[in-house]
Design a protein around this motif. Sequence first.
Motif, PDB file in Angstrom:
ATOM      1  N   ALA A  25      38.147  -9.153  31.581  1.00  0.00           N
ATOM      2  CA  ALA A  25      38.417  -9.943  31.895  1.00  0.00           C
ATOM      3  C   ALA A  25      40.677  -9.557  33.439  1.00  0.00           C
ATOM      4  O   ALA A  25      40.676  -9.746  34.094  1.00  0.00           O
ATOM      5  N   VAL A  26      40.974  -8.633  32.418  1.00  0.00           N
ATOM      6  CA  VAL A  26      42.319  -8.461  33.106  1.00  0.00           C
ATOM      7  C   VAL A  26      42.163  -7.505  33.941  1.00  0.00           C
ATOM      8  O   VAL A  26      42.335  -7.368  35.049  1.00  0.00           O
ATOM      9  N   VAL A 108      29.839  -9.273  31.960  1.00  0.00           N
ATOM     10  CA  VAL A 108      31.025  -9.280  31.121  1.00  0.00           C
ATOM     11  C   VAL A 108      31.272  -9.424  29.543  1.00  0.00           C
ATOM     12  O   VAL A 108      31.682  -9.760  28.439  1.00  0.00           O
ATOM     13  N   ILE A 109      32.313  -9.849  30.628  1.00  0.00           N
ATOM     14  CA  ILE A 109      33.239 -11.131  29.629  1.00  0.00           C
ATOM     15  C   ILE A 109      32.561 -12.197  29.455  1.00  0.00           C
ATOM     16  O   ILE A 109      32.910 -12.294  28.153  1.00  0.00           O
ATOM     17  N   VAL A 114      30.471 -13.904  23.781  1.00  0.00           N
ATOM     18  CA  VAL A 114      29.304 -14.369  22.718  1.00  0.00           C
ATOM     19  C   VAL A 114      28.778 -13.437  21.665  1.00  0.00           C
ATOM     20  O   VAL A 114      29.130 -13.794  20.688  1.00  0.00           O
ATOM     21  N   ALA A 115      29.438 -12.098  21.951  1.00  0.00           N
ATOM     22  CA  ALA A 115      28.708 -10.903  21.200  1.00  0.00           C
ATOM     23  C   ALA A 115      29.484 -11.007  19.913  1.00  0.00           C
ATOM     24  O   ALA A 115      29.350 -10.914  18.536  1.00  0.00           O
ATOM     25  N   THR A 116      30.984 -11.262  20.672  1.00  0.00           N
ATOM     26  CA  THR A 116      32.345 -11.556  19.762  1.00  0.00           C
ATOM     27  C   THR A 116      32.031 -13.093  18.869  1.00  0.00           C
ATOM     28  O   THR A 116      31.933 -12.403  17.388  1.00  0.00           O
ATOM     29  N   ILE A 143      23.427  -5.887  26.091  1.00  0.00           N
ATOM     30  CA  ILE A 143      23.369  -6.974  26.751  1.00  0.00           C
ATOM     31  C   ILE A 143      24.808  -6.644  27.658  1.00  0.00           C
ATOM     32  O   ILE A 143      25.094  -5.938  29.209  1.00  0.00           O
ATOM     33  N   SER A 144      25.626  -6.746  26.832  1.00  0.00           N
ATOM     34  CA  SER A 144      27.150  -6.489  27.668  1.00  0.00           C
ATOM     35  C   SER A 144      27.503  -5.136  27.897  1.00  0.00           C
ATOM     36  O   SER A 144      28.253  -4.579  28.850  1.00  0.00           O
ATOM     37  N   GLY A 145      26.752  -4.226  26.923  1.00  0.00           N
ATOM     38  CA  GLY A 145      26.928  -2.721  27.844  1.00  0.00           C
ATOM     39  C   GLY A 145      26.431  -2.535  28.794  1.00  0.00           C
ATOM     40  O   GLY A 145      27.507  -1.476  29.531  1.00  0.00           O
ATOM     41  N   LEU A 146      24.789  -2.936  28.544  1.00  0.00           N
ATOM     42  CA  LEU A 146      24.298  -2.755  30.201  1.00  0.00           C
ATOM     43  C   LEU A 146      25.405  -3.424  31.500  1.00  0.00           C
ATOM     44  O   LEU A 146      25.715  -2.677  32.493  1.00  0.00           O
ATOM     45  N   CYS A 147      25.604  -4.383  31.489  1.00  0.00           N
ATOM     46  CA  CYS A 147      26.538  -4.901  32.321  1.00  0.00           C
ATOM     47  C   CYS A 147      27.992  -4.076  32.993  1.00  0.00           C
ATOM     48  O   CYS A 147      28.134  -3.776  33.995  1.00  0.00           O
TER      49      CYS A 147
END
Length: 231
Positions: A25-26, A108-109, A114-116, A143-147
């Motif tokens: 996000a930052v 990613v954000i 969601v993963a958290t 999914i987060s890593g791929l994005c």
Amino acid sequence: MPTRQQRLVFSVSGALGLSCALAAAVATGLPHWLTARLLCRGAAERVNATGTELEQFAGGLSYGLFHGLKVKRCGLGARTSRLSLFPELLGAIPAGLHVTVLFFCGAVILFSSVATGFFFFNAFGRPYQTLQGPLGLYLWTAISGLCSGLVMVLFASEVKLHHLSNRIANFSEGDALQTDGERYDRCFWLFLLVFLLHGLNILLTRLAGVHFPFQGTKEVDMGGGAADLMY
């Protein structure tokens, strides 16, 4: 119920996932994705500047996904101007590709958040053996890593294939500025860190004793097949 070791690992993974969401996000909002050197070519050629004299005509460019800063030196001192990619430079950049980069930054954000939640839910709750269980841990993290990987690839393509720095620097300048020495800045590398942390989360999840999705099903099927052959 998860064991004490699994709770510890899931809590650490949840903290890492939260760090990924905050870092993404930052990084998305800061104008520190790429820096480049600007040379006021026309003015330098008019006075036949060479060697150290070229430093009087050398400025700089720094930009991100939304804003940037341009320092122009054409022999009369430095002139600093702030840039806004939306909507000021919308006609100069490859808008479709740039919006795609922003879309995956948002993904990613979202999926890191969601993963958290899923990691903490698995650490302190009673997950079902569906998306809330092992499948969810691997799915949302992957999914987060791929994005995050796609963000880096697409932004690098935008810079190199579409000459983004040159387009931004010469907007309303008439090709008077030459860009060189492009260097990816800290916000770009933050997404590499996010990518690596998600990979680490997948590894920690496996070390906690959580099998990969469908691995247990395949082992049961193989065992059943062997029993059938025995009879």
